[in-house]
Design an enzyme around this catalytic site. Structure first.
Site, PDB file in Angstrom:
ATOM      1  N   GLN A 103       0.720  -1.074   0.030  1.00  0.00           N
ATOM      2  CA  GLN A 103      -0.146  -0.031  -0.044  1.00  0.00           C
ATOM      3  C   GLN A 103       0.758   1.287   0.068  1.00  0.00           C
ATOM      4  O   GLN A 103       0.529   2.203  -0.610  1.00  0.00           O
ATOM      5  CB  GLN A 103      -0.912   0.016   1.483  1.00  0.00           C
ATOM      6  N   TYR A 283     -13.117   0.277   6.379  1.00  0.00           N
ATOM      7  CA  TYR A 283     -11.564  -0.113   5.891  1.00  0.00           C
ATOM      8  C   TYR A 283     -11.393   0.144   4.372  1.00  0.00           C
ATOM      9  O   TYR A 283     -10.408   0.630   4.310  1.00  0.00           O
ATOM     10  CB  TYR A 283     -11.236  -1.588   6.181  1.00  0.00           C
ATOM     11  N   LEU A 284     -12.281   0.029   3.560  1.00  0.00           N
ATOM     12  CA  LEU A 284     -12.066   0.300   2.158  1.00  0.00           C
ATOM     13  C   LEU A 284     -12.208   1.942   1.958  1.00  0.00           C
ATOM     14  O   LEU A 284     -11.567   2.417   1.102  1.00  0.00           O
ATOM     15  CB  LEU A 284     -13.575  -0.203   1.341  1.00  0.00           C
ATOM     16  N   ALA A 285     -12.781   2.769   2.823  1.00  0.00           N
ATOM     17  CA  ALA A 285     -12.872   4.139   2.717  1.00  0.00           C
ATOM     18  C   ALA A 285     -11.462   4.639   3.050  1.00  0.00           C
ATOM     19  O   ALA A 285     -10.943   5.294   2.086  1.00  0.00           O
ATOM     20  CB  ALA A 285     -13.593   4.566   3.903  1.00  0.00           C
ATOM     21  N   ASP A 286     -10.601   3.929   3.773  1.00  0.00           N
ATOM     22  CA  ASP A 286      -9.283   4.340   3.916  1.00  0.00           C
ATOM     23  C   ASP A 286      -8.307   4.267   2.932  1.00  0.00           C
ATOM     24  O   ASP A 286      -7.584   5.068   2.423  1.00  0.00           O
ATOM     25  CB  ASP A 286      -8.426   3.541   5.153  1.00  0.00           C
ATOM     26  N   GLN A 287      -8.684   3.079   2.098  1.00  0.00           N
ATOM     27  CA  GLN A 287      -7.922   2.681   0.913  1.00  0.00           C
ATOM     28  C   GLN A 287      -8.349   3.683  -0.474  1.00  0.00           C
ATOM     29  O   GLN A 287      -7.450   3.547  -1.310  1.00  0.00           O
ATOM     30  CB  GLN A 287      -8.194   1.154   0.448  1.00  0.00           C
ATOM     31  N   HIS A 308      -9.355   6.952  11.650  1.00  0.00           N
ATOM     32  CA  HIS A 308      -8.251   6.493  11.088  1.00  0.00           C
ATOM     33  C   HIS A 308      -8.433   7.145   9.492  1.00  0.00           C
ATOM     34  O   HIS A 308      -7.299   7.719   8.955  1.00  0.00           O
ATOM     35  CB  HIS A 308      -8.462   5.136  10.722  1.00  0.00           C
TER      36      HIS A 308
END
Length: 342
Positions: A103, A283-287, A308
């Site tokens: 990442q 978690y996808l939002a972070d990515q 986060h």
């Protein structure tokens, strides 16, 4: 000479994401940065092996000069050079997350002078990081819509705390960016339950699948028995395919925690996602923050913006001429990205 950006590693959730995002953005923009208080919000602050591997990987890929790259360091100075494509291999030396190292460096390789392949050895099934299947099945199809073409392959599993896994990604330079609009999830098309086992009795997986099936209508269910030498380990996942997006949730099994309790944790997480019409999970939002910021426009909806996510947005806005606007309506937060004009 580009200005030095000063970052406080203790801001927001005070974890490693501040460092990873800063490394990515520094390589892309050519802006050097200094970060202090690295992982100040964690029980064991400073650089761990995973973070140090990310720093060393970034240093190699863009021929950077760096100060403070050592285990336990809470201060780092990073001056990037020119990103060069190529074939890279990095070893974490622990069960630290392979995907978090990837990442860090892959966004820079979207701007490289040619195609690249990056292979990282370490942990693949880690309770605090997205597994390779999440990257492959959820994130990469969305990246392709943005114009980013990369393909991740899991070559060998490595469970926490032993590690020993290997993940590789092939990536091509981006020709042009497209905007992504993820406003509504849409109706559910199907749900898939999946369990990985390595050196763990099969009845554990059967009980986990039964717990999932007791809460959701599983259209498909899989049990994968991995070679014993890749364990011991167990991961249970549930994939939700909707009309506009596919999301995937997972829980890594732990010693002395029953199969039912492990699966129940996953059920709770998926129910929380389904309770909101928002398209994107936490978690996808972070990515999505970084690639959508590079596109300069777009939007997505999330049920609750995590600390986060907010921390990651703050770092991105320090490096790129974009602004994130968050608007909450009826329990759904819409995250909008706009490009700033001079």
């Amino acid at each position: 000479m580009k200005r030095m950006i000063a970052l406080d590693g203790a801001q927001g959730e005070g974890g490693g994401q501040i460092l990873r995002s800063a490394l990515s953005l520094s390589m892309i923009t050519g802006q050097p940065f200094t970060i202090t208080g690295i992982r100040a919000g964690r029980a064991k602050p400073g650089l761990l092996r995973q973070h140090l591997t990310a720093v060393k990987a970034a240093t190699e890929i863009c021929r950077a000069t760096v100060e403070g790259a050592e285990l336990g360091s809470q201060r780092l100075v990073f001056r990037p050079g020119t990103v060069r494509g190529g074939d890279y291999r990095f070893a974490i030396g622990s069960a630290g997350s392979c995907t978090l190292v990837l990442q860090t460096v892959l966004p820079a390789l979207w701007f490289a002078d040619g195609p690249s392949r990056v292979e990282v050895s370490g942990g693949t099934d880690n309770p605090s990081a997205p597994p390779a299947d999440f990257i492959r099945r959820v994130l990469e199809p969305l990246l392709a819509k943005i114009g980013i073409h990369q393909q991740t392959t899991l070559l060998r599993h490595g469970f926490y705390p032993v590690g020993g896994g290997v993940v590789a990604t092939e990536v091509s330079p981006v020709a042009s960016f497209n905007t992504l609009q993820l406003g509504e999830r849409g109706n559910i098309v199907q749900m898939r339950g999946e369990v990985l086992l390595a050196g763990v009795p099969r009845h554990v997986a059967e009980r986990e699948i039964a717990t999932l099936a007791g809460s959701f209508p599983l259209h498909e269910q899989y049990i994968h028995n991995l070679p014993r030498d890749q364990g011991p380990g167990n991961t249970v996942s549930l994939e939700v395919e909707s009309e506009n997006i596919t999301e995937r949730f997972f829980v890594v099994g732990e010693k002395h925690v029953s199969a039912e309790v492990v699966a129940a944790q996953l059920v709770k997480e998926v129910k929380r996602y389904l309770a909101s019409p928002a398209a994107v999970g936490e978690y996808l939002a972070d990515q999505l923050v970084l690639p959508m910021a590079l596109a300069g426009a777009g939007q997505f909806t999330v049920a609750h913006p995590s600390c986060h996510l907010l921390t990651n947005i703050a770092v991105v806005e320090r490096f790129l001429p974009v602004r994130f606007t968050l608007a909450e309506t009826n329990g759904v937060t819409r995250v909008m990205i706009t490009k700033l004009t001079d």
